[in-house]
Enzyme design. Structure first.
Site, PDB file in Angstrom:
ATOM      1  N   HIS A   1       0.827  -1.208   0.000  1.00  0.00           N
ATOM      2  CA  HIS A   1       0.000   0.000   0.000  1.00  0.00           C
ATOM      3  C   HIS A   1       0.858   1.253   0.000  1.00  0.00           C
ATOM      4  O   HIS A   1       1.988   1.239   0.482  1.00  0.00           O
ATOM      5  CB  HIS A   1      -0.894   0.039   1.247  1.00  0.00           C
ATOM      6  CG  HIS A   1      -1.696  -1.190   1.454  1.00  0.00           C
ATOM      7  ND1 HIS A   1      -1.801  -1.808   2.676  1.00  0.00           N
ATOM      8  CD2 HIS A   1      -2.443  -1.942   0.601  1.00  0.00           C
ATOM      9  CE1 HIS A   1      -2.570  -2.870   2.569  1.00  0.00           C
ATOM     10  NE2 HIS A   1      -2.968  -2.976   1.322  1.00  0.00           N
TER      11      HIS A   1
ATOM     12  N   LYS B   1       6.532   6.723   6.280  1.00  0.00           N
ATOM     13  CA  LYS B   1       6.167   5.967   7.472  1.00  0.00           C
ATOM     14  C   LYS B   1       7.420   5.567   8.228  1.00  0.00           C
ATOM     15  O   LYS B   1       8.450   5.258   7.631  1.00  0.00           O
ATOM     16  CB  LYS B   1       5.410   4.691   7.082  1.00  0.00           C
ATOM     17  CG  LYS B   1       4.101   4.938   6.376  1.00  0.00           C
ATOM     18  CD  LYS B   1       3.489   3.640   5.906  1.00  0.00           C
ATOM     19  CE  LYS B   1       2.220   3.906   5.114  1.00  0.00           C
ATOM     20  NZ  LYS B   1       1.737   2.703   4.446  1.00  0.00           N
TER      21      LYS B   1
ATOM     22  N   TYR C   1       2.865   2.174  13.046  1.00  0.00           N
ATOM     23  CA  TYR C   1       3.202   3.039  11.916  1.00  0.00           C
ATOM     24  C   TYR C   1       3.108   4.488  12.383  1.00  0.00           C
ATOM     25  O   TYR C   1       2.065   4.897  12.861  1.00  0.00           O
ATOM     26  CB  TYR C   1       2.183   2.957  10.787  1.00  0.00           C
ATOM     27  CG  TYR C   1       1.618   1.653  10.347  1.00  0.00           C
ATOM     28  CD1 TYR C   1       1.810   1.238   9.037  1.00  0.00           C
ATOM     29  CD2 TYR C   1       0.835   0.858  11.180  1.00  0.00           C
ATOM     30  CE1 TYR C   1       1.246   0.062   8.570  1.00  0.00           C
ATOM     31  CE2 TYR C   1       0.277  -0.316  10.725  1.00  0.00           C
ATOM     32  CZ  TYR C   1       0.483  -0.704   9.417  1.00  0.00           C
ATOM     33  OH  TYR C   1      -0.077  -1.860   8.953  1.00  0.00           O
TER      34      TYR C   1
ATOM     35  N   ASP D   1      -6.826  -6.756  -0.507  1.00  0.00           N
ATOM     36  CA  ASP D   1      -5.461  -7.090  -0.912  1.00  0.00           C
ATOM     37  C   ASP D   1      -5.390  -8.256  -1.900  1.00  0.00           C
ATOM     38  O   ASP D   1      -4.366  -8.450  -2.545  1.00  0.00           O
ATOM     39  CB  ASP D   1      -4.596  -7.387   0.309  1.00  0.00           C
ATOM     40  CG  ASP D   1      -4.223  -6.123   1.080  1.00  0.00           C
ATOM     41  OD1 ASP D   1      -4.537  -5.017   0.605  1.00  0.00           O
ATOM     42  OD2 ASP D   1      -3.610  -6.254   2.150  1.00  0.00           O
TER      43      ASP D   1
END
Length: 181
Positions: A62, A72, A132, A170
């Site tokens: 992603h 991130k 994250y 996904d």
């Protein structure tokens, strides 16, 4: 804090300095000023996310695109994950290359995944809690993605393929060649 380069441009491993004694340990998980001094990158984060997953779960690949792109800083708080970053910046010298690293609470490593990179991880332990830090807010309309088992990327997720658990979303992501990034 030590910063180690990965084979991917602008993607870094962050290794803390740990102070340990018979009572336990202490370390500075993140320091914006030190991060910026050592990498030259903006290290200001505005959103923290936590996920919990079981063995065999694979999340990714992603990213956020355009003005909502996100860098991130990721780490594993419990369990063990194999974390993967893919350089999807078309003008980068490492475009289309991936890097993977095991993250655990024991090794205390973090991976800095810059804007323009795809990101995902697989869970190698019974469960895992994953953290994250993001430098931009999530925006659903800005999602980009690449299918986890893309043949051009050929990522080794460190899991038997028959036990991989994916979200419905996904399972149907576009390929690298389709370029949804």
């Amino acid at each position: 804090m030590k910063i180690k380069e990965t084979p991917l441009k602008d993607c870094y491993i962050i290794e803390p300095t740990v102070f340990e004694d018979d009572r336990g340990y202490f370390f500075e998980k993140y320091n914006e000023k030190k991060f910026e001094e050592l990498t030259g990158m903006n290290g200001h984060f505005v959103q923290d996310n936590i996920s919990k997953s079981s063995y065999g779960v694979l999340r990714g690949l992603h990213l956020q695109k355009g003005e909502h792109a996100q860098a991130k800083l990721v780490s594993c708080l419990e369990g063990k994950v194999f974390d993967v970053a893919v350089d999807l910046r078309r003008n980068s010298p490492t475009f289309g290359k991936w890097y993977g690293i095991e993250l655990t609470p024991e090794n205390k490593l973090q991976l800095y995944v810059p804007r323009g990179f795809g990101h995902g991880f697989s869970v190698l332990s019974e469960t895992a809690i994953f953290s994250y830090k993001c430098d931009n807010f999530y925006n659903k309309e800005s999602e980009g993605s690449v299918i986890w088992n893309d043949p051009d990327l050929n990522i080794d997720w460190k899991l038997p393929l028959d036990i991989v658990q994916l979200s419905d979303k996904d399972r149907v992501l576009p390929t690298f060649a389709e370029g949804n990034f």
